[in-house]
Design a protein around this motif. Structure first.
Motif, PDB file in Angstrom:
ATOM      1  N   GLY A  85       0.785  -1.225   0.000  1.00  0.00           N
ATOM      2  CA  GLY A  85       0.000   0.000   0.000  1.00  0.00           C
ATOM      3  C   GLY A  85       0.812   1.266   0.000  1.00  0.00           C
ATOM      4  O   GLY A  85       0.260   2.335   0.250  1.00  0.00           O
ATOM      5  N   ALA A  86       2.108   1.184  -0.268  1.00  0.00           N
ATOM      6  CA  ALA A  86       2.965   2.378  -0.340  1.00  0.00           C
ATOM      7  C   ALA A  86       2.724   3.286   0.848  1.00  0.00           C
ATOM      8  O   ALA A  86       2.895   2.884   1.994  1.00  0.00           O
ATOM      9  N   ALA A  87       2.253   4.508   0.602  1.00  0.00           N
ATOM     10  CA  ALA A  87       2.124   5.486   1.694  1.00  0.00           C
ATOM     11  C   ALA A  87       1.111   5.051   2.741  1.00  0.00           C
ATOM     12  O   ALA A  87       1.170   5.496   3.878  1.00  0.00           O
ATOM     13  N   HIS A  88       0.183   4.210   2.359  1.00  0.00           N
ATOM     14  CA  HIS A  88      -0.869   3.823   3.313  1.00  0.00           C
ATOM     15  C   HIS A  88      -0.814   2.328   3.614  1.00  0.00           C
ATOM     16  O   HIS A  88      -1.835   1.672   3.800  1.00  0.00           O
ATOM     17  N   GLY A  89       0.387   1.797   3.662  1.00  0.00           N
ATOM     18  CA  GLY A  89       0.573   0.388   3.995  1.00  0.00           C
ATOM     19  C   GLY A  89       0.216   0.102   5.442  1.00  0.00           C
ATOM     20  O   GLY A  89      -0.045   1.006   6.229  1.00  0.00           O
ATOM     21  N   PRO A  90       0.217  -1.162   5.823  1.00  0.00           N
ATOM     22  CA  PRO A  90      -0.214  -1.562   7.162  1.00  0.00           C
ATOM     23  C   PRO A  90       0.740  -1.107   8.265  1.00  0.00           C
ATOM     24  O   PRO A  90       0.332  -0.968   9.401  1.00  0.00           O
ATOM     25  N   LEU A  91       2.016  -0.901   7.922  1.00  0.00           N
ATOM     26  CA  LEU A  91       2.995  -0.451   8.907  1.00  0.00           C
ATOM     27  C   LEU A  91       3.656   0.817   8.400  1.00  0.00           C
ATOM     28  O   LEU A  91       3.897   0.969   7.205  1.00  0.00           O
ATOM     29  N   LYS A  92       3.975   1.720   9.323  1.00  0.00           N
ATOM     30  CA  LYS A  92       4.579   2.995   8.953  1.00  0.00           C
ATOM     31  C   LYS A  92       6.060   3.002   9.319  1.00  0.00           C
ATOM     32  O   LYS A  92       6.475   2.392  10.304  1.00  0.00           O
ATOM     33  N   ARG A  93       6.832   3.736   8.529  1.00  0.00           N
ATOM     34  CA  ARG A  93       8.270   3.823   8.797  1.00  0.00           C
ATOM     35  C   ARG A  93       8.569   4.624  10.055  1.00  0.00           C
ATOM     36  O   ARG A  93       9.587   4.400  10.701  1.00  0.00           O
ATOM     37  N   VAL A  94       7.733   5.577  10.401  1.00  0.00           N
ATOM     38  CA  VAL A  94       7.854   6.289  11.673  1.00  0.00           C
ATOM     39  C   VAL A  94       6.623   5.931  12.491  1.00  0.00           C
ATOM     40  O   VAL A  94       5.505   6.289  12.119  1.00  0.00           O
ATOM     41  N   TRP A 119       9.839   4.663  17.444  1.00  0.00           N
ATOM     42  CA  TRP A 119      10.203   5.507  18.588  1.00  0.00           C
ATOM     43  C   TRP A 119      11.105   4.746  19.558  1.00  0.00           C
ATOM     44  O   TRP A 119      11.890   5.354  20.286  1.00  0.00           O
ATOM     45  N   ASN A 120      11.006   3.437  19.564  1.00  0.00           N
ATOM     46  CA  ASN A 120      11.985   2.573  20.237  1.00  0.00           C
ATOM     47  C   ASN A 120      12.533   1.644  19.163  1.00  0.00           C
ATOM     48  O   ASN A 120      11.781   0.843  18.587  1.00  0.00           O
ATOM     49  N   ARG A 121      13.830   1.765  18.877  1.00  0.00           N
ATOM     50  CA  ARG A 121      14.380   1.078  17.715  1.00  0.00           C
ATOM     51  C   ARG A 121      15.581   0.221  18.111  1.00  0.00           C
ATOM     52  O   ARG A 121      16.560   0.728  18.669  1.00  0.00           O
ATOM     53  N   PRO A 122      15.541  -1.090  17.824  1.00  0.00           N
ATOM     54  CA  PRO A 122      16.720  -1.924  18.065  1.00  0.00           C
ATOM     55  C   PRO A 122      17.767  -1.697  16.981  1.00  0.00           C
ATOM     56  O   PRO A 122      17.429  -1.527  15.806  1.00  0.00           O
ATOM     57  N   LEU A 123      19.030  -1.692  17.375  1.00  0.00           N
ATOM     58  CA  LEU A 123      20.153  -1.490  16.462  1.00  0.00           C
ATOM     59  C   LEU A 123      21.175  -2.602  16.655  1.00  0.00           C
ATOM     60  O   LEU A 123      21.272  -3.193  17.734  1.00  0.00           O
ATOM     61  N   ILE A 124      21.955  -2.843  15.628  1.00  0.00           N
ATOM     62  CA  ILE A 124      23.092  -3.761  15.716  1.00  0.00           C
ATOM     63  C   ILE A 124      24.371  -2.933  15.759  1.00  0.00           C
ATOM     64  O   ILE A 124      24.586  -2.066  14.906  1.00  0.00           O
ATOM     65  N   GLY A 125      25.218  -3.181  16.749  1.00  0.00           N
ATOM     66  CA  GLY A 125      26.528  -2.560  16.833  1.00  0.00           C
ATOM     67  C   GLY A 125      27.572  -3.615  17.117  1.00  0.00           C
ATOM     68  O   GLY A 125      27.284  -4.822  17.049  1.00  0.00           O
ATOM     69  N   PHE A 126      28.770  -3.169  17.463  1.00  0.00           N
ATOM     70  CA  PHE A 126      29.853  -4.122  17.681  1.00  0.00           C
ATOM     71  C   PHE A 126      30.679  -3.719  18.893  1.00  0.00           C
ATOM     72  O   PHE A 126      30.972  -2.535  19.102  1.00  0.00           O
ATOM     73  N   ASP A 127      31.055  -4.729  19.696  1.00  0.00           N
ATOM     74  CA  ASP A 127      32.001  -4.509  20.790  1.00  0.00           C
ATOM     75  C   ASP A 127      33.398  -4.251  20.211  1.00  0.00           C
ATOM     76  O   ASP A 127      33.632  -4.383  19.008  1.00  0.00           O
ATOM     77  N   ALA A 128      34.327  -3.925  21.087  1.00  0.00           N
ATOM     78  CA  ALA A 128      35.701  -3.648  20.663  1.00  0.00           C
ATOM     79  C   ALA A 128      36.327  -4.858  19.957  1.00  0.00           C
ATOM     80  O   ALA A 128      37.166  -4.686  19.061  1.00  0.00           O
ATOM     81  N   ASP A 129      35.903  -6.062  20.337  1.00  0.00           N
ATOM     82  CA  ASP A 129      36.461  -7.269  19.699  1.00  0.00           C
ATOM     83  C   ASP A 129      35.628  -7.734  18.503  1.00  0.00           C
ATOM     84  O   ASP A 129      35.780  -8.848  18.016  1.00  0.00           O
ATOM     85  N   HIS A 130      34.726  -6.865  18.034  1.00  0.00           N
ATOM     86  CA  HIS A 130      33.851  -7.082  16.880  1.00  0.00           C
ATOM     87  C   HIS A 130      32.736  -8.099  17.149  1.00  0.00           C
ATOM     88  O   HIS A 130      32.054  -8.543  16.222  1.00  0.00           O
ATOM     89  N   THR A 131      32.515  -8.454  18.394  1.00  0.00           N
ATOM     90  CA  THR A 131      31.317  -9.244  18.717  1.00  0.00           C
ATOM     91  C   THR A 131      30.093  -8.365  18.505  1.00  0.00           C
ATOM     92  O   THR A 131      30.026  -7.246  19.027  1.00  0.00           O
ATOM     93  N   PRO A 132      29.103  -8.820  17.735  1.00  0.00           N
ATOM     94  CA  PRO A 132      27.913  -7.988  17.528  1.00  0.00           C
ATOM     95  C   PRO A 132      27.108  -7.838  18.818  1.00  0.00           C
ATOM     96  O   PRO A 132      27.080  -8.753  19.653  1.00  0.00           O
ATOM     97  N   HIS A 133      26.485  -6.679  18.977  1.00  0.00           N
ATOM     98  CA  HIS A 133      25.637  -6.460  20.155  1.00  0.00           C
ATOM     99  C   HIS A 133      24.335  -5.790  19.754  1.00  0.00           C
ATOM    100  O   HIS A 133      24.204  -5.246  18.645  1.00  0.00           O
ATOM    101  N   ILE A 134      23.386  -5.829  20.673  1.00  0.00           N
ATOM    102  CA  ILE A 134      22.096  -5.170  20.505  1.00  0.00           C
ATOM    103  C   ILE A 134      22.099  -3.869  21.297  1.00  0.00           C
ATOM    104  O   ILE A 134      22.492  -3.837  22.465  1.00  0.00           O
TER     105      ILE A 134
END
Length: 477
Positions: free
Chosen positions: A250-259, A309-324
């Motif tokens: 539904g493009a602009a009026h799809g079931p889920l919104k980007r914001v 408004w609450n968004r999970p992200l993927i990052g990395f520790d100093a040893d490149h272990t991925p984190h949430i």
């Protein structure tokens, strides 16, 4: 700021290859999560604070390129508009003297930034929406010179197929059409990041959703836009409408919104959010990478174009272990640096305590109710009434005073934050709630007493901001 891209012209092959890579990386992330290969390091706090460059007439000053070049600070970045900047904090373990250290470090960056702004005859203002902003400021000529923003503008408008219709009903009614994404630059926020152990990540995410109503009300600082008195936190409907485009179907009026506030809690795993990103949201920025799959480059770029408004992200520790990391986007910027750190302390403490309760007893509030609470709080601030865990409607000011501040204190004690830090920064929140003087409330009181002169109000706000007195102690002058 969001991740910069190298190209500005894309064809169908770019989108197809990107989507294939996104599928592979999403499946890889699912495998990594199922095998419990993500970081279990203790909670770590970080933040981004967005700010305005303004001139002596209190008008938006589109000077961020010159400002950032002169400042030459790795913690400072451009934002969508040339009159916006972003200042970042250095992440710190969420324990001991975390808040006084974050405060000290941010003040050093802030003082240097203010000095360089004054060399351009400008000031830096931290506020949710600039009261003196004019619709004529919202032009592509004032867009920062970055490929990311030009392509996002093109892709979002293509997805919509029609102008952006801004329609916000608050104390007054603001309604007009706009023809690019620059309206989003009218919203400036404090974005709080929490690196959280994988085993706790979805519980903390759900707790952050529940905490959102109290945070957005107590940190409200955006009552005015283009001369109209709207919500206590007008950033919320403004941002949602400024980039209003939906998902597949539904493009602009799809079931889920980007914001949006999101579609549900993460019921069993934080992976559910990334799976939803893949299944429901078309690719906007199909930049292709040659990096190994475990860098998650395509997944992270795609995730950066979906603004829960609450968004999970993927990052990395100093040893490149991925984190949430969980990024909490509901608080306004400002009103002062010390208020911002107090906002962070309240959020971290409250959300940790709610997370502990969820892990012990399950989710205490239906998602639909948490969502309704959030929009009630954003519109009415501390005067809002929300439904809490017992199913009864409660006034937000009273609920925060009688329950949530003590929960925040308990959460910070659980993290073994120094008692002095807890007393200092939660004490600021206690006084703000007792006085019922958020940034929004102060702005409205000023206009009620002094008349609708937004230039004078912004001058008074700026003077108070420089004083570093918490907003709860500001007078109307």
């Amino acid at each position: 700021m969001g991740q910069e891209i190298n190209l500005t012209l894309f064809n169908d092959d770019h989108f197809a290859h990107f989507h294939k890579n996104l599928q592979l990386e999403t499946q890889h992330l699912k495998s990594v999560i199922e095998q419990k290969q993500l970081s279990e390091l203790p909670p770590t706090a970080g933040f981004e604070i967005e700010a305005w460059l303004i001139d002596d007439a209190m008008q938006a000053a589109p000077n961020n390129a010159s400002f950032l070049q002169n400042l030459n600070d790795p913690l400072a970045f451009p934002e969508l508009a040339k009159f916006n900047i972003e200042l970042n904090g250095v992440p710190k373990r969420l324990t001991a003297d975390v808040f006084s250290t974050l405060h000290k470090n941010l003040l050093a960056t802030w003082d240097k930034s203010c000095h360089h702004a004054k060399e351009l005859d400008n000031h830096i203002l931290i506020i949710g929406t600039l009261p003196t902003l004019k619709p004529s400021d919202m032009t592509l000529a004032n867009m920062s010179d970055m490929n990311r923003y030009r392509v996002l503008n093109e892709q979002i408008l293509n997805a919509r197929g029609k102008p952006i219709n801004l329609d916000i009903v608050g104390q007054e009614h603001l309604k007009f059409d706009h023809y690019d994404v620059m309206l989003e630059s009218a919203t400036t926020s404090l974005q709080l990041h929490t690196q959280i152990p994988l085993t706790q990540a979805h519980h903390f995410y759900n707790a952050s959703i529940i905490a959102s109503a109290a945070i957005v009300a107590s940190c409200a600082n955006a009552p005015y836009l283009f001369g109209k008195s709207l919500w206590h936190e007008s950033r919320i409907p403004l941002f949602e409408q400024a980039i209003e485009t939906g998902g597949y179907g539904g493009a602009a009026h799809g079931p889920l919104k980007r914001v949006s506030f999101g579609s549900d809690y993460a019921r069993a795993s934080i992976m559910e959010c990334f799976q939803e990103n893949l299944e429901h949201f078309p690719v906007l920025l199909p930049e292709l990478f040659d990096d190994p799959i475990d860098n998650f480059e395509h997944l992270r770029l795609h995730n950066g174009t979906i603004w829960r408004w609450n968004r999970p992200l993927i990052g990395f520790d100093a040893d490149h272990t991925p984190h949430i990391r969980i990024e909490h986007r509901t608080p306004s910027a400002g009103p002062t640096i010390i208020d911002s750190i107090a906002n962070a302390a309240f959020y971290y403490g409250l959300t940790i305590d709610l997370s502990n309760e969820i892990m012990a007893n399950g989710i205490p509030l239906p998602f639909t109710q948490a969502k309704d609470n959030f929009y009630q709080a954003a519109r009415f601030g501390l005067d809002g009434n929300i439904v809490w865990f017992d199913g009864n409607k409660q006034n937000l000011q009273k609920l925060i005073q009688t329950d949530l501040l003590s929960r925040a204190r308990k959460g910070l004690q659980f993290l073994q934050v120094d008692h002095k830090d807890i007393d200092t920064y939660l004490g600021i929140m206690e006084q703000r709630i007792a006085n019922k003087q958020t940034g929004s409330q102060w702005q409205r009181q000023f206009i009620q007493q002094q008349g609708k002169n937004f230039q004078d109000m912004t001058k008074a706000y700026l003077a108070h901001q420089y004083s570093e007195l918490p907003v709860s102690r500001w007078d109307i002058s």
